[in-house]
Design an enzyme around this catalytic site. Structure first.
Site, PDB file in Angstrom:
ATOM      1  N   HIS A 222       0.827  -1.100  -0.077  1.00  0.00           N
ATOM      2  CA  HIS A 222       0.184  -0.011  -0.060  1.00  0.00           C
ATOM      3  C   HIS A 222       1.036   1.026   0.069  1.00  0.00           C
ATOM      4  O   HIS A 222       1.824   1.138   0.638  1.00  0.00           O
ATOM      5  CB  HIS A 222      -0.849   0.016   1.341  1.00  0.00           C
ATOM      6  N   TYR A 256      -5.913   9.199   2.046  1.00  0.00           N
ATOM      7  CA  TYR A 256      -5.984   9.795   3.327  1.00  0.00           C
ATOM      8  C   TYR A 256      -4.616  10.479   3.542  1.00  0.00           C
ATOM      9  O   TYR A 256      -3.768  10.213   2.861  1.00  0.00           O
ATOM     10  CB  TYR A 256      -6.059   8.678   4.617  1.00  0.00           C
ATOM     11  N   ASP A 553     -27.319 -20.408  17.972  1.00  0.00           N
ATOM     12  CA  ASP A 553     -28.456 -21.043  18.371  1.00  0.00           C
ATOM     13  C   ASP A 553     -28.414 -22.358  17.235  1.00  0.00           C
ATOM     14  O   ASP A 553     -28.255 -22.197  16.017  1.00  0.00           O
ATOM     15  CB  ASP A 553     -29.532 -20.240  18.185  1.00  0.00           C
TER      16      ASP A 553
HETATM   17  P1  FAD Z   1       3.812  -6.065  12.642  1.00  0.00           P
HETATM   18  O1  FAD Z   1       4.036  -4.727  13.289  1.00  0.00           O
HETATM   19  O2  FAD Z   1       4.377  -6.598  11.358  1.00  0.00           O
HETATM   20  O3  FAD Z   1       4.526  -7.056  13.843  1.00  0.00           O
HETATM   21  C1  FAD Z   1       4.911  -8.495  13.499  1.00  0.00           C
HETATM   22  C2  FAD Z   1       6.067  -8.659  14.167  1.00  0.00           C
HETATM   23  O4  FAD Z   1       6.229  -9.978  13.944  1.00  0.00           O
HETATM   24  C3  FAD Z   1       7.345  -7.920  13.212  1.00  0.00           C
HETATM   25  O5  FAD Z   1       7.870  -7.085  14.154  1.00  0.00           O
HETATM   26  C4  FAD Z   1       8.184  -9.133  12.881  1.00  0.00           C
HETATM   27  O6  FAD Z   1       9.500  -8.818  12.821  1.00  0.00           O
HETATM   28  C5  FAD Z   1       7.843 -10.218  13.910  1.00  0.00           C
HETATM   29  N1  FAD Z   1       8.005 -11.650  13.176  1.00  0.00           N
HETATM   30  C6  FAD Z   1       7.383 -12.296  12.080  1.00  0.00           C
HETATM   31  N2  FAD Z   1       7.755 -13.413  12.113  1.00  0.00           N
HETATM   32  C7  FAD Z   1       8.545 -13.601  13.014  1.00  0.00           C
HETATM   33  C8  FAD Z   1       9.323 -14.825  13.554  1.00  0.00           C
HETATM   34  N3  FAD Z   1       9.278 -15.687  12.847  1.00  0.00           N
HETATM   35  N4  FAD Z   1      10.107 -14.663  14.770  1.00  0.00           N
HETATM   36  C9  FAD Z   1      10.237 -13.709  15.545  1.00  0.00           C
HETATM   37  N5  FAD Z   1       9.693 -12.621  15.152  1.00  0.00           N
HETATM   38  C10 FAD Z   1       8.681 -12.565  13.975  1.00  0.00           C
HETATM   39  N6  FAD Z   1      -3.086   0.813  10.664  1.00  0.00           N
HETATM   40  C11 FAD Z   1      -3.889   1.743  10.984  1.00  0.00           C
HETATM   41  O7  FAD Z   1      -4.521   1.458  11.856  1.00  0.00           O
HETATM   42  N7  FAD Z   1      -3.983   2.946  10.836  1.00  0.00           N
HETATM   43  C12 FAD Z   1      -3.205   3.467   9.789  1.00  0.00           C
HETATM   44  O8  FAD Z   1      -3.070   4.588   9.342  1.00  0.00           O
HETATM   45  C13 FAD Z   1      -2.330   2.459   8.965  1.00  0.00           C
HETATM   46  N8  FAD Z   1      -1.506   3.071   7.975  1.00  0.00           N
HETATM   47  C14 FAD Z   1      -0.733   2.050   7.484  1.00  0.00           C
HETATM   48  C15 FAD Z   1       0.040   2.471   6.155  1.00  0.00           C
HETATM   49  C16 FAD Z   1       0.993   1.451   5.649  1.00  0.00           C
HETATM   50  C17 FAD Z   1       1.946   2.102   4.548  1.00  0.00           C
HETATM   51  C18 FAD Z   1       1.067   0.346   6.136  1.00  0.00           C
HETATM   52  C19 FAD Z   1       2.018  -0.762   5.468  1.00  0.00           C
HETATM   53  C20 FAD Z   1      -0.012  -0.157   7.073  1.00  0.00           C
HETATM   54  C21 FAD Z   1      -0.836   0.802   7.569  1.00  0.00           C
HETATM   55  N9  FAD Z   1      -1.725   0.368   8.805  1.00  0.00           N
HETATM   56  C22 FAD Z   1      -2.537   1.277   9.390  1.00  0.00           C
HETATM   57  C23 FAD Z   1      -1.772  -1.093   9.239  1.00  0.00           C
HETATM   58  C24 FAD Z   1      -0.853  -1.602  10.332  1.00  0.00           C
HETATM   59  O9  FAD Z   1       0.348  -0.686  10.053  1.00  0.00           O
HETATM   60  C25 FAD Z   1      -0.626  -3.012  10.642  1.00  0.00           C
HETATM   61  O10 FAD Z   1      -2.054  -3.426  10.482  1.00  0.00           O
HETATM   62  C26 FAD Z   1      -0.222  -3.215  12.141  1.00  0.00           C
HETATM   63  O11 FAD Z   1       0.904  -2.467  12.347  1.00  0.00           O
HETATM   64  C27 FAD Z   1       0.140  -4.568  12.073  1.00  0.00           C
HETATM   65  O12 FAD Z   1       0.482  -4.891  13.507  1.00  0.00           O
HETATM   66  P2  FAD Z   1       1.130  -6.303  13.785  1.00  0.00           P
HETATM   67  O13 FAD Z   1       1.687  -6.122  15.368  1.00  0.00           O
HETATM   68  O14 FAD Z   1       0.223  -7.361  13.728  1.00  0.00           O
HETATM   69  O15 FAD Z   1       2.377  -6.477  12.861  1.00  0.00           O
END
Ligand code: FAD
Length: 823
Positions: A222, A256, A553
């Protein structure tokens, strides 16, 4: 307390560690492959816009909790949430109308918001050109989450209670033995665990695959771009915060905006879906988060400028101050999309102790984390989570092809105006009942659910509508929105069901066989009613969760001493039963089998149903011999069937089941027999309006796990003599609100659901389902209202901007004594 490993220190993993430790589960280890707390995941670069208003009440409440929680947190570098307000502008009539609908959701869910005109929008956000805006929706409590700060502050709180956080610790393997997780493997050694929660964001699908779990999400890019300096912003944001204007959405342009000091950040959803190639993601030590290339972290791909060109043109049109600036840098950021836009939360059914919490936006992160913590600790969450349940999908919906196509569609539609009856066009026709050819021949208009094609109405019934109109029947004059994906033929089909007889394809209604020596005990324990009945009885019963909330249900037919057929709401019920069945019962084993696709079902209902079906049957269909809520195995002609005398539409008749191979013949036989009785085929829309007249609830719409049987008015299905799941919790839970039936005063009034309901000018509840009743000639709806709202109370329902008068009525407004069913 159990030892818990959380994989991922993004906003979800850190929120979860905080929520768990706050409840006393302090043996929590959070591992991340990246450095803490800019881990390289989606959270690390999320611009953090939090717009709370959502068509889903649960999602809105998750967002409100997240905003409130982050608002209360302060990091050394500054606040974790800036309450700047949210502004959504409309540049088209369609959007302006849709914002009125959205304002209704906000009022229904208790989020403060107001519609403003163009001048007021420009006053709130001076970069907006009032000449191109028709109006806007302003929500003062929305704002900017500082996601990395919020992650760190929640992690610190968890650490203070004993949690451990380790960066640079990739989990390379989930360890397990005898169907249970035992820990995780990292290059620094194994970490033992009783529960492993994958909060790995868009890596979650890959990680799930290593333990045989389908996590239906697609990592998708995105675009996010930074402008150069904007003259109008110079000097505005020189204090602690780099933003002071409301966060801004221009959904007509898929755009946005937020401030970054004197620059703007622009997010864009208008480009084609860009599923990410996981193999191509990596760290680049020299990368810089604010440069175009090379991308510095795995969740960032190089900015593709051409894709952004339309976004820039549109932005400059709506925000003229941009015209002197340009895109200075940007990136294609990766996060998860799912087939229906909701998150993915739940426990792996085949690997106990392995949980996932993925595809969660920053917006909903703390709310979903709290719900998961409550589920882990208390067995159920306070806010209903079923829309995000890992097992909500049918098996066809877990195929890679389905997940890819529908998640791409979810990306395209993220800012679209989506009608509640709108159907996807891709991947249709996956599941067709044996009656499908007959339905096509009758010119059915199809909708899909769970992969099934289901007739919504039949064009072949146009003559019934004409006859109705000729007889002087008044139909409501529908506005364009309520007329969309609808046909008045459905009203005629409902009328014919009450006056003659109609055939309904009930095949997609999921049904499961529960068999074995432990079957009776199993269902007795799992559900609230007494199902240890005589063979041939059908029972309406409820599944509750550990908090006493309604998780489903069911209609349970006892077909043999050790054999029940369960009519259910879908895959979540199968999941619940499979999990319980695995544990067995004190009096023997039990098996649960999905029979839905192997069988089929026609509902034949209406005053002439008996006259139509009885001559075919090898059984006495008279009221004495074949009473209400009874099941009988018999033959119709040569076809072996199970007939159940139940009716969700509230008419005399039966659900008639047979094996799939007999379906075509059964339909033909009934159709032929019905020709003397004026039988028609009728669709879902007629069905839905008829069940609304009768007070019958649809789980997932009218009642969820947030509601007790008494709240929902289905306490008759609870027999306090059995020891069922949720019983003690239920006894301790006071009723708080009541689902009520509303009848609209104006015969032309039509609402569709989720509208706010007001009493003396104050919002006191909201509509769940609604339909236009052919029997009453009025719109009928269900609404959640305060417990003490008396029958006869006059309320007002806000449909877009119209205030529609309605009266609180009996639960069933047609045939409340159930005489029609029992004749
Ligand atoms: P992440 O932050 O990706 O955390 C997952 C973690 O797991 C990572 O740190 C990774 O290193 C770790 N990991 C993965 N696999 C392993 C492994 N095997 N061993 C150890 N660690 C591992 N959301 C909003 O609400 N508002 C917004 O304005 C918004 N804007 C966005 C704009 C952009 C450009 C993008 C890309 C996303 C945006 N989002 C927004 C979405 C939001 O950023 C994500 O949905 C959210 O940050 C996800 O959080 P998370 O903790 O699930 O994932």
């Amino acid at each position: 307390t159990p030892r818990i490993v959380v994989i991922g220190a993004g906003i979800v993993g850190t929120s979860l560690a905080d929520e768990l430790t706050a409840r006393g589960w302090s043996d929590v280890t959070v591992l991340d492959q990246g450095p803490l707390f800019s881990t390289g995941g989606s959270t690390s670069h999320a611009p953090g816009l939090v717009f709370q208003t959502n068509p889903s009440r649960s999602m809105a409440r998750f967002a409100a909790y997240t905003a409130d929680k982050f608002r209360a947190l302060t990091h050394d570098d500054g606040p974790c949430f800036d309450t700047l307000g949210g502004l959504e502008i409309a540049t088209t009539e369609a959007r302006w109308t849709d914002l009125q609908r959205k304002a209704g959701w906000a009022r229904s869910w208790g989020i403060e918001g107001r519609l403003v005109d163009a001048a007021a929008a420009a006053a709130l956000h001076p970069l907006v050109d009032p000449d191109v805006v028709l109006g806007a929706f302003h929500t003062p409590s929305d704002g900017l989450a500082r996601a990395v700060r919020a992650a760190e502050m929640q992690a610190r709180a968890a650490q203070a209670r004993g949690a451990v956080f380790r960066g640079d610790s990739p989990v390379t393997e989930i360890l397990h033995a005898s169907g249970r997780v035992t820990g995780v493997r990292t290059p620094h050694g194994d970490v033992p665990a009783d529960i492993v929660v994958s909060a790995a964001g868009f890596w979650g699908a890959e990680l799930g695959r290593t333990v045989g779990l389908t996590v239906p999400l697609v990592p998708m890019a995105h675009q996010y771009a930074y402008t150069g300096q904007i003259e109008a912003l110079v000097g505005r944001n020189t204090g602690a915060s780099d933003a002071s204007l409301p966060i801004l959405r221009h959904q007509d342009g898929d755009l946005y905006y937020r401030e970054h000091g004197d620059r703007l950040g622009i997010g864009y959803y208008g480009h084609d879906p860009m599923p990410a190639d996981m193999g191509a993601l990596s760290w680049d030590a020299d990368g810089d988060a604010s440069s175009v290339a090379p991308p510095p972290m795995p969740s960032m791909l190089p900015f593709t400028e051409d894709d952004f060109a339309p976004a820039w043109r549109e932005s400059a049109r709506v925000l003229p101050a941009l015209r002197d600036s340009k895109v200075e840098s940007g990136f294609n950021g990766i996060f998860s999309f799912t087939p229906d836009g909701h998150s993915i939360v739940g426990e792996h059914r085949d690997l106990a102790g392995f949980w996932v919490a993925e595809a969660v936006w920053v917006t909903h992160s703390a709310g979903i984390a709290r719900a998961l913590a409550q589920t882990l600790i208390d067995g159920a969450s306070e806010i209903d989570l079923h829309e995000s349940d890992l097992y909500r999908f049918e098996s066809v919906e877990r195929s890679p092809a389905f997940i890819a196509a529908t998640s791409a569609q979810a990306f395209v539609e993220v800012y679209d105006i989506v009608h509640p009856r709108q159907q996807r066009t891709a991947l249709r026709g996956l599941r067709r009942s044996p009656f499908h050819a007959a339905e096509v021949a009758l010119d059915a208009s199809f909708v899909q659910g769970g992969g099934w094609e289901r007739p919504a109405w039949y064009e072949s019934n146009a003559g019934e509508l004409a006859a109705l109109l000729e007889a002087g029947f008044h139909l409501p004059v529908r506005d364009e929105w309520s007329a969309r994906h609808f046909s008045d033929i459905a009203v005629a089909e409902a009328a014919v069901t009450r006056s003659r007889v109609a055939m309904y394809d009930m095949t997609p209604l999921t049904r499961y066989d529960v068999e074995g020596p432990g079957a009776a005990h199993f269902l007795q324990h799992l559900t609230t009613n007494d199902v240890d009945t005589a063979i041939g009885r059908v029972t309406y019963t409820l599944m509750l969760d550990e908090r006493g909330g309604i998780r489903s249900d069911l209609t349970v037919a006892r077909l043999g001493a050790d054999h029940y057929r369960v009519g259910a709401n879908g895959p979540l019920d199968l999941d619940a039963m499979l999990r319980r069945a695995r544990a067995g019962t004190p009096d023997g084993s039990v098996t649960v089998r999905d029979l839905t696709g192997a069988t089929c079902c026609v509902g034949v209902w209406g005053p002439r149903a008996r006259a139509m079906v009885a001559p075919l049957a090898d059984a006495d269909l008279g009221h004495k011999a074949f009473g209400y809520f009874r099941a009988v195995r018999t033959y119709l002609g040569a076809i072996p069937v199970i007939m159940m005398r139940v009716s969700y539409v509230g008419e005399l008749g039966w659900e008639i089941y047979t094996d799939a191979e007999y379906g075509g013949a059964l339909w033909d036989l009934l159709w032929e027999a019905g020709s003397d009785h004026g039988v028609i085929a009728a669709g879902r829309l007629a069905f839905d309006s008829l069940r609304l007249e009768k007070g019958y609830r649809a789980w997932g719409h009218d009642m969820t796990s947030e509601d007790t049987p008494a709240d929902a008015g289905v306490e008759f299905a609870v027999k306090d003599t059995t020891d069922f799941v949720g019983r003690s919790a239920l006894a301790a839970r006071p009723a708080t609100r009541r689902l009520r039936t509303l009848v609209f005063d104006d015969p032309d009034a039509v609402v569709l659901g989720k509208e706010p309901v007001s009493l003396d000018g104050t919002v006191v509840g909201y509509v769940t389902s609604a339909g236009w009743s052919a029997t009453l000639g009025r719109c009928v709806a269900y609404a959640w209202l305060p417990l003490d709202t008396p029958l006869g109370t006059a309320v007002s329902v806000t449909y877009f901007t119209a205030a529609l008068g309605a009266t609180v009525s009996d639960d069933a407004v047609v045939d409340p004594a159930g005489q029609l069913i029992r004749r």
